[in-house]
Design a protein around this motif. Structure first.
Motif, PDB file in Angstrom:
ATOM      1  N   SER A   2       0.818  -1.212   0.000  1.00  0.00           N
ATOM      2  CA  SER A   2       0.000   0.000   0.000  1.00  0.00           C
ATOM      3  C   SER A   2       0.853   1.263   0.000  1.00  0.00           C
ATOM      4  O   SER A   2       0.476   2.289  -0.556  1.00  0.00           O
ATOM      5  CB  SER A   2      -0.921   0.005   1.217  1.00  0.00           C
ATOM      6  OG  SER A   2      -1.831  -1.057   1.121  1.00  0.00           O
ATOM      7  N   GLU A  99      -7.744   1.463  -5.284  1.00  0.00           N
ATOM      8  CA  GLU A  99      -8.392   0.205  -4.885  1.00  0.00           C
ATOM      9  C   GLU A  99      -9.858   0.188  -5.272  1.00  0.00           C
ATOM     10  O   GLU A  99     -10.741   0.003  -4.436  1.00  0.00           O
ATOM     11  CB  GLU A  99      -8.288   0.020  -3.360  1.00  0.00           C
ATOM     12  CG  GLU A  99      -6.880  -0.155  -2.879  1.00  0.00           C
ATOM     13  CD  GLU A  99      -6.334  -1.558  -3.044  1.00  0.00           C
ATOM     14  OE1 GLU A  99      -6.958  -2.369  -3.744  1.00  0.00           O
ATOM     15  OE2 GLU A  99      -5.273  -1.839  -2.493  1.00  0.00           O
ATOM     16  N   THR A 125      -3.765  -5.031  -4.968  1.00  0.00           N
ATOM     17  CA  THR A 125      -4.362  -6.355  -4.736  1.00  0.00           C
ATOM     18  C   THR A 125      -4.689  -7.040  -6.056  1.00  0.00           C
ATOM     19  O   THR A 125      -5.663  -6.681  -6.704  1.00  0.00           O
ATOM     20  CB  THR A 125      -5.668  -6.211  -3.925  1.00  0.00           C
ATOM     21  OG1 THR A 125      -5.423  -5.336  -2.833  1.00  0.00           O
ATOM     22  CG2 THR A 125      -6.139  -7.548  -3.397  1.00  0.00           C
ATOM     23  N   ASP A 246      -6.200  -5.552   7.516  1.00  0.00           N
ATOM     24  CA  ASP A 246      -5.789  -6.413   6.402  1.00  0.00           C
ATOM     25  C   ASP A 246      -5.665  -5.647   5.092  1.00  0.00           C
ATOM     26  O   ASP A 246      -4.802  -5.933   4.274  1.00  0.00           O
ATOM     27  CB  ASP A 246      -6.785  -7.575   6.212  1.00  0.00           C
ATOM     28  CG  ASP A 246      -6.622  -8.637   7.289  1.00  0.00           C
ATOM     29  OD1 ASP A 246      -5.662  -8.525   8.077  1.00  0.00           O
ATOM     30  OD2 ASP A 246      -7.443  -9.571   7.346  1.00  0.00           O
ATOM     31  N   GLU A 247      -6.558  -4.684   4.861  1.00  0.00           N
ATOM     32  CA  GLU A 247      -6.536  -3.971   3.583  1.00  0.00           C
ATOM     33  C   GLU A 247      -6.762  -2.487   3.781  1.00  0.00           C
ATOM     34  O   GLU A 247      -7.516  -2.073   4.649  1.00  0.00           O
ATOM     35  CB  GLU A 247      -7.665  -4.481   2.660  1.00  0.00           C
ATOM     36  CG  GLU A 247      -7.431  -5.873   2.116  1.00  0.00           C
ATOM     37  CD  GLU A 247      -8.478  -6.248   1.072  1.00  0.00           C
ATOM     38  OE1 GLU A 247      -8.779  -5.415   0.198  1.00  0.00           O
ATOM     39  OE2 GLU A 247      -8.998  -7.366   1.136  1.00  0.00           O
ATOM     40  N   ARG A 267      -4.365 -15.550   0.141  1.00  0.00           N
ATOM     41  CA  ARG A 267      -4.752 -14.157  -0.079  1.00  0.00           C
ATOM     42  C   ARG A 267      -4.737 -13.385   1.244  1.00  0.00           C
ATOM     43  O   ARG A 267      -4.257 -12.253   1.325  1.00  0.00           O
ATOM     44  CB  ARG A 267      -6.135 -14.098  -0.717  1.00  0.00           C
ATOM     45  CG  ARG A 267      -6.555 -12.688  -1.055  1.00  0.00           C
ATOM     46  CD  ARG A 267      -7.986 -12.623  -1.535  1.00  0.00           C
ATOM     47  NE  ARG A 267      -8.384 -11.233  -1.533  1.00  0.00           N
ATOM     48  CZ  ARG A 267      -8.730 -10.568  -0.440  1.00  0.00           C
ATOM     49  NH1 ARG A 267      -8.765 -11.164   0.718  1.00  0.00           N
ATOM     50  NH2 ARG A 267      -9.046  -9.297  -0.503  1.00  0.00           N
ATOM     51  N   GLU A 268      -5.276 -14.013   2.287  1.00  0.00           N
ATOM     52  CA  GLU A 268      -5.305 -13.349   3.599  1.00  0.00           C
ATOM     53  C   GLU A 268      -3.870 -13.123   4.111  1.00  0.00           C
ATOM     54  O   GLU A 268      -3.561 -12.084   4.689  1.00  0.00           O
ATOM     55  CB  GLU A 268      -6.097 -14.203   4.597  1.00  0.00           C
ATOM     56  CG  GLU A 268      -6.368 -13.480   5.904  1.00  0.00           C
ATOM     57  CD  GLU A 268      -7.127 -14.335   6.919  1.00  0.00           C
ATOM     58  OE1 GLU A 268      -7.456 -13.798   7.987  1.00  0.00           O
ATOM     59  OE2 GLU A 268      -7.373 -15.530   6.655  1.00  0.00           O
ATOM     60  N   GLN A 271      -2.295 -10.202   2.172  1.00  0.00           N
ATOM     61  CA  GLN A 271      -2.842  -8.915   2.631  1.00  0.00           C
ATOM     62  C   GLN A 271      -2.251  -8.544   3.998  1.00  0.00           C
ATOM     63  O   GLN A 271      -1.872  -7.390   4.228  1.00  0.00           O
ATOM     64  CB  GLN A 271      -4.366  -8.988   2.751  1.00  0.00           C
ATOM     65  CG  GLN A 271      -5.092  -8.899   1.429  1.00  0.00           C
ATOM     66  CD  GLN A 271      -4.875  -7.553   0.751  1.00  0.00           C
ATOM     67  OE1 GLN A 271      -4.406  -6.604   1.342  1.00  0.00           O
ATOM     68  NE2 GLN A 271      -5.235  -7.479  -0.511  1.00  0.00           N
TER      69      GLN A 271
END
Length: 274
Positions: A2, A99, A125, A246-247, A267-268, A271
């Motif tokens: 990010s 995003e 992502t 997480d995001e 994926r988790e 993140q």
């Protein structure tokens, strides 16, 4: 990452020739951070450029202050009346979506339907079908992978270590935080009960905040509903959560992550580490 994404948005917004720029994101915490970074922090602090002349940056303005960069959210745009929405479609030269996949797309479709603005979608992502959803041609896609970023020296690859006992985990975290006075630690738990448990373990030793929807939001016990409130705590060293970090939230000084359970998907994990 990010952090990289925020830098890319700052560069595109300020260095583009377009005079009136709209940056759309999906959460208030992200909007506040984008404003800090884009308005000056990225150029003046992160890359140390004091010379470049920056465009004026506005947050939550009504898009009526003339040329510059306006940072807004899908939520705010969805409350606009037809007249104001039409004004956005006509007046902006460049629209940057941060995003975009995180929002339902009707408002996005409404904006792009008549707008002649150049549109750029920036995402960290790669797991969702962003391009199809946002009607973006892959002809103009640029992919900068994690591997690219590591080999270019932009970010460091994480190192992993498995610790089985809670006491040993506390010792590892203490060693890290005591050796790095300006850094923070994130602890990710699988449920509210575990958040409470780890809050009790860490809080006697370090300034700790925990975030969960079911907390009463009492600042005194530092168990809060919102990440933005937790991050305002002075001297904060540890922040504990379930899915809240997480995001979409950047905490650049968080360099240590503790996963207290086995995550359910790749994926988790991506993140959480990102």
């Amino acid at each position: 990452s990010s952090d990289l994404k925020t830098g890319v948005i700052s560069l595109i917004a300020h260095l583009s020739k377009e005079a009136k720029v709209l940056v759309i994101c999906h959460r208030r915490a992200v909007k506040d951070q984008l404003y800090r970074e884009v308005s000056k922090k990225f150029f003046r602090s992160t890359i140390g450029d004091d010379e470049i002349i920056l465009k004026k940056t506005y947050r939550d303005a009504d898009f009526n202050k003339g040329d510059g960069i306006y940072i807004s959210s899908f939520q705010k745009l969805s409350r606009l009346n037809e007249e104001n929405l039409a004004r956005i479609q006509q007046e902006f030269d460049l629209i940057i979506v941060d995003e975009g996949h995180s929002e339902p797309s009707p408002i996005w479709r409404e904006i792009i339907r008549q707008s002649k603005a150049l549109k750029v979608v920036v995402t960290a992502t790669p797991y969702r079908n962003d391009l199809f959803e946002l009607n973006v041609s892959t002809k103009h896609a640029y992919v900068f992978t994690f591997k690219n970023a590591v080999s270019d020296g932009i970010i460091y690859a994480p190192t992993y270590e498995q610790v089985r006992e809670v006491e040993a985990t506390l010792q590892k975290v203490a060693n890290f935080l005591n050796s790095n006075a300006d850094l923070k630690c994130i602890v990710k738990c699988k449920n509210l009960e575990e958040i409470e448990k780890y809050h009790n373990i860490f809080s006697p030793h370090f300034s700790t905040a925990s975030v969960h929807e079911k907390f009463d939001n009492l600042e005194a016990d530092r168990k809060l509903k919102r990440v933005s409130a937790a991050l305002k705590i002075e001297g904060l060293r540890i922040i504990i959560h379930q899915h809240k970090l997480d995001e979409g939230v950047d905490i650049p000084e968080a360099k240590l992550l503790v996963l207290t359970y086995e995550l359910g998907s790749g994926r988790e994990l991506v993140q959480a580490v990102g």
